[in-house]
Structure formats: C-alpha cells, structure tokens
Motif scaffolding. Structure first.
Motif, mmCIF file in Angstrom:
data_model
loop_
_atom_site.group_PDB
_atom_site.id
_atom_site.type_symbol
_atom_site.label_atom_id
_atom_site.label_comp_id
_atom_site.label_asym_id
_atom_site.label_seq_id
_atom_site.Cartn_x
_atom_site.Cartn_y
_atom_site.Cartn_z
ATOM 1 N N LEU A 15 -48.753 17.220 -27.255
ATOM 2 C CA LEU A 15 -49.077 17.457 -28.667
ATOM 3 C C LEU A 15 -47.902 17.089 -29.564
ATOM 4 C CD1 LEU A 15 -50.980 20.852 -28.491
ATOM 5 C CD2 LEU A 15 -51.906 18.668 -29.281
ATOM 6 N N LYS A 18 -47.540 13.270 -29.804
ATOM 7 C CA LYS A 18 -48.569 12.686 -30.665
ATOM 8 C C LYS A 18 -48.313 13.047 -32.132
ATOM 9 C CE LYS A 18 -53.474 12.349 -31.467
ATOM 10 N NZ LYS A 18 -54.812 12.740 -31.124
ATOM 11 N N LEU A 25 -51.536 16.425 -36.838
ATOM 12 C CA LEU A 25 -52.435 16.878 -35.773
ATOM 13 C C LEU A 25 -53.521 17.699 -36.445
ATOM 14 C CD1 LEU A 25 -49.933 18.205 -33.063
ATOM 15 C CD2 LEU A 25 -51.410 16.218 -32.826
ATOM 16 N N THR A 26 -54.657 17.791 -35.796
ATOM 17 C CA THR A 26 -55.686 18.682 -36.324
ATOM 18 C C THR A 26 -55.624 20.001 -35.562
ATOM 19 O OG1 THR A 26 -57.437 17.970 -34.812
ATOM 20 C CG2 THR A 26 -57.202 16.721 -36.874
ATOM 21 N N GLN A 28 -58.094 21.465 -34.461
ATOM 22 C CA GLN A 28 -59.037 21.312 -33.362
ATOM 23 C C GLN A 28 -58.374 20.637 -32.153
ATOM 24 O OE1 GLN A 28 -59.639 20.730 -36.603
ATOM 25 N NE2 GLN A 28 -61.190 22.284 -37.014
ATOM 26 N N GLU A 29 -57.510 19.644 -32.382
ATOM 27 C CA GLU A 29 -56.789 19.004 -31.273
ATOM 28 C C GLU A 29 -55.895 20.012 -30.556
ATOM 29 O OE1 GLU A 29 -55.637 14.483 -32.333
ATOM 30 O OE2 GLU A 29 -54.916 15.963 -33.799
ATOM 31 N N ILE A 30 -55.209 20.821 -31.342
ATOM 32 C CA ILE A 30 -54.301 21.812 -30.777
ATOM 33 C C ILE A 30 -55.084 22.835 -29.970
ATOM 34 C CG2 ILE A 30 -52.659 23.644 -31.316
ATOM 35 C CD1 ILE A 30 -51.930 21.965 -33.868
ATOM 36 N N GLU A 32 -58.043 22.548 -28.655
ATOM 37 C CA GLU A 32 -58.671 21.938 -27.477
ATOM 38 C C GLU A 32 -57.644 21.782 -26.350
ATOM 39 O OE1 GLU A 32 -60.458 17.611 -26.354
ATOM 40 O OE2 GLU A 32 -61.227 18.518 -28.188
ATOM 41 N N ALA A 33 -56.423 21.398 -26.699
ATOM 42 C CA ALA A 33 -55.374 21.214 -25.690
ATOM 43 C C ALA A 33 -54.882 22.554 -25.144
ATOM 44 C CB ALA A 33 -54.207 20.430 -26.291
ATOM 45 N N GLU A 61 -59.787 19.898 -39.378
ATOM 46 C CA GLU A 61 -60.699 18.759 -39.400
ATOM 47 C C GLU A 61 -61.991 19.068 -40.152
ATOM 48 O OE1 GLU A 61 -60.836 15.760 -35.844
ATOM 49 O OE2 GLU A 61 -62.275 17.370 -35.506
#
Length: 82
Positions: A15, A18, A25-26, A28-30, A32-33, A61
C-alpha cells in the motif's frame, strides 16, 4: 518468507509503495488489503496517519471525499472578549 513476516506487513508495504508512487489511495483499497481484524485500532490509525504524513491522499471512492483524519481544519472561531 511472507509467513514469517506476516501478510499484513506485506500488504502495508505494498500500500505504501502504491500510495507513494501514485500520490493517492482509496479507503476501499486500504480496507480490501487489510480487512477488519487484520490490524488493531491503534495499528490502523498509525497506518492512516503515516500515509497522510507521507503526503498520500486518502480518498473515499464512493463519496469522493478526501480523508484528512483528525487534522482537518476546524472552522475559524470568533475571538472571545475576556
């Protein structure tokens, strides 16, 4: 090696890489990871704090809102007359 270090460490490292590369970062990405239960509340707070400190923008997001955390500016207050 991943099992010895821990999956959450590898996910956090990815993370950060990226986020630093893209500058954002979103949420949601955080999430999800690193789903709920992966980190303690303190570790999750530190992750978000560290990302913001590294000037990685964290965006929801769904709403498009930027997450400024607890450091968001408060509205100016009128001076008190004491």
């Amino acid at each position: 090696m991943e099992n010895r270090i821990g999956k959450s460490y590898v996910a956090r490292k990815s993370l950060f890489a990226k986020g630093l590369k893209e500058g954002r970062l979103t949420v949601q990405e955080i999430e999800e990871a690193l789903p709920a239960g992966t980190l303690t509340a303190a570790e999750r707070w530190l992750l978000y704090y560290s990302l913001r400190a590294a000037q990685v923008e964290i965006i929801d997001e769904v709403t498009g809102q930027v997450d400024h955390g607890f450091m968001a500016e408060a509205p100016p207050q009128a001076p008190s007359n004491h």
